[in-house]
Design an enzyme around this catalytic site. Sequence first.
Site, PDB file in Angstrom:
ATOM      1  N   CYS A  37      68.134  80.036  38.317  1.00 52.18           N
ATOM      2  CA  CYS A  37      67.344  79.048  37.580  1.00 52.18           C
ATOM      3  C   CYS A  37      65.893  79.019  38.081  1.00 52.18           C
ATOM      4  O   CYS A  37      65.124  79.898  37.722  1.00 52.18           O
ATOM      5  CB  CYS A  37      68.018  77.682  37.634  1.00 52.18           C
ATOM      6  N   HIS A  84      73.163  78.717  35.632  1.00 48.86           N
ATOM      7  CA  HIS A  84      73.763  78.346  36.927  1.00 48.86           C
ATOM      8  C   HIS A  84      75.161  78.967  37.027  1.00 48.86           C
ATOM      9  O   HIS A  84      76.163  78.275  36.787  1.00 48.86           O
ATOM     10  CB  HIS A  84      73.868  76.824  37.037  1.00 48.86           C
ATOM     11  N   GLU A 108      76.827  79.541  39.471  1.00 51.97           N
ATOM     12  CA  GLU A 108      77.622  78.939  40.559  1.00 51.97           C
ATOM     13  C   GLU A 108      78.619  77.894  40.046  1.00 51.97           C
ATOM     14  O   GLU A 108      79.592  77.589  40.736  1.00 51.97           O
ATOM     15  CB  GLU A 108      76.702  78.335  41.632  1.00 51.97           C
TER      16      GLU A 108
HETATM   17  N1  GLN Z   1      62.645  73.117  37.587  1.00 52.23           N
HETATM   18  C1  GLN Z   1      63.019  74.205  36.737  1.00 52.23           C
HETATM   19  C2  GLN Z   1      63.191  73.768  35.295  1.00 52.23           C
HETATM   20  O1  GLN Z   1      63.345  72.592  35.026  1.00 52.23           O
HETATM   21  C3  GLN Z   1      64.291  74.847  37.243  1.00 52.23           C
HETATM   22  C4  GLN Z   1      65.477  73.958  37.158  1.00 52.23           C
HETATM   23  C5  GLN Z   1      66.636  74.412  38.013  1.00 52.23           C
HETATM   24  O2  GLN Z   1      66.468  75.212  38.944  1.00 52.23           O
HETATM   25  N2  GLN Z   1      67.810  73.872  37.763  1.00 52.23           N
HETATM   26  O3  GLN Z   1      63.190  74.575  34.415  1.00 52.23           O
END
Ligand code: GLN
Length: 540
Positions: free
Chosen positions: A382, A508, A510
Amino acid sequence: MAKFIFVTGGVVSSIGKGISAASIGRLLRNRGFTVAPMKLDPYINVDAGTMNPFQHGEVFVTEDGAETDLDLGHYERFMDVNCSSGSSLTTGKVYSSVIAAERKGDYLGATVQVIPHVTNEIKNRILSLAKEQEADIVIAEIGGTVGDIESLPFLEAIRQMRTDLGPDNTLYVHVTLVPTVGPWSEVKTKPTQHSVIKLREIGISPDVLVCRTDVELPSDVRGKISLFCGVPPEAVIESRNAATIYEVPLMYDEAGLGEYIMGRLRTESRQGSLGEWRSLVETLKNPRKECRIAVVGKYTSNGDAYKSIEESLIHAGIPNDCRVQIQWIESDSLEHGIPPEEFLKDVDALVVAPGFGGRGIEGKIEAIAYAREKGLPFLGICLGLQMAVIEYARNVCGLVGANSEEMMENPPYPVIHLLPEQKHVQEKGATMRLGSYDCNLVNGTLAHNLYGTNRITERHRHRYEVNNDFREKLQEHGMTISGVSPDYRLVEMIEVATHPFFIATQAHPEFKSRPNRPHPLFTGLVAAAVNRRVSASAAV
Ligand code: GLN
């Protein structure tokens, strides 16, 4: 009709109530039951999405996009089930519904009260989850510790459920601490007795006591607990610290908990054995290989902030027959002029974790640059993908000052920018791009190779994305866009083909790894880490 197991905790917090509930779930799944886990959290936040991971640990995201307590992650991993937004109930959710119903006039004429209106709402939510998931058994864990003011309506609701449904359909499991004190490590049962007294004051008598302890409980101690707490000796379950959390279901099973629950709920095992589980625990305990993987994040001082990443790495060790040691690196610490090799020279791979806000991002970028240049296997998750794109834009494409709009206003090259649908979003709660979305993988890429398919689905939690104005530039300079949303609009995965293993995802992964089904991205990373370690030792 479904049966209901309620898990409460006593004496102190953080004694592994979530793991206990999850382990009971595993025992029941192995006996062929459809199990729906649920967490009842007494806090007033509507969900965990707005909570700081420093305080509360990871925010776990379900398939349907609910931002929940990390215990749901344990449930999914142990039980191999998918939770839904109904699996997480908070005081915030309960009161929002009750107040909305009152405004609509649903209770016209009544004085709206904790009992019965709030407790009815809680009971209805528990019963609806059983229906929605067609569960044979619901396991509902009540957050907090017995004696807390906040959890009282939840405890009252589960107390009433015994009256509503009868003792054959409800079971109360109380997880408690049995400490040792003094120079001879004397085992003390008094805190457990007091905790049970507290529970009884509320009208709940536990059916099972799970006793967390550092030592073997002598039979006279178990007898004493049984006598004072009114629980049969065979329902006093010793729960010692395990070498791996995945061993806990095996320990409970040996202690007879599975069979005891069957008897108490007047039901019978349908099938199955713990054979597969036993063998994965065996590999976890005695793997033949070892590797060390750095995880760079900004909340590393809270051991729970990256729980699912930690577990995914551990799972990925299983098919690789490898113990994965994790080296947590606080991203800020890479920003004080110490070269990244000081932090990364002894690791076999790097994970850059998700996150929000500007703190520590330059440290993450430094670490990624090092991994890219040195051929260190890398997985970006992410924010990790977004930082990898920024690093590549700056250091390979020559876009000096490239950045994300999240980190600064009007960067010279906004390679990461706000998702278009986010432009008018004002509220912070549950407004990100959340939950499961499809992604198409490009043939012949590392991603395609690892997943072994062209169409994948992963869970998301973000507001920003790769700016499509820079796609071409990045590709011209050798970055591969290996995953895109089915409408081609959104970059989901990137990689660098000339590197042994350099891959990042906007999703994600994970949240979908299970010990019995490790996630291909993590399995691939651990395999690459093992290879690197083997070739490094061959070179010496
Ligand atoms: N802050 C980034 C976004 O909002 C990444 C978010 C994250 O890593 N879950 O896109």
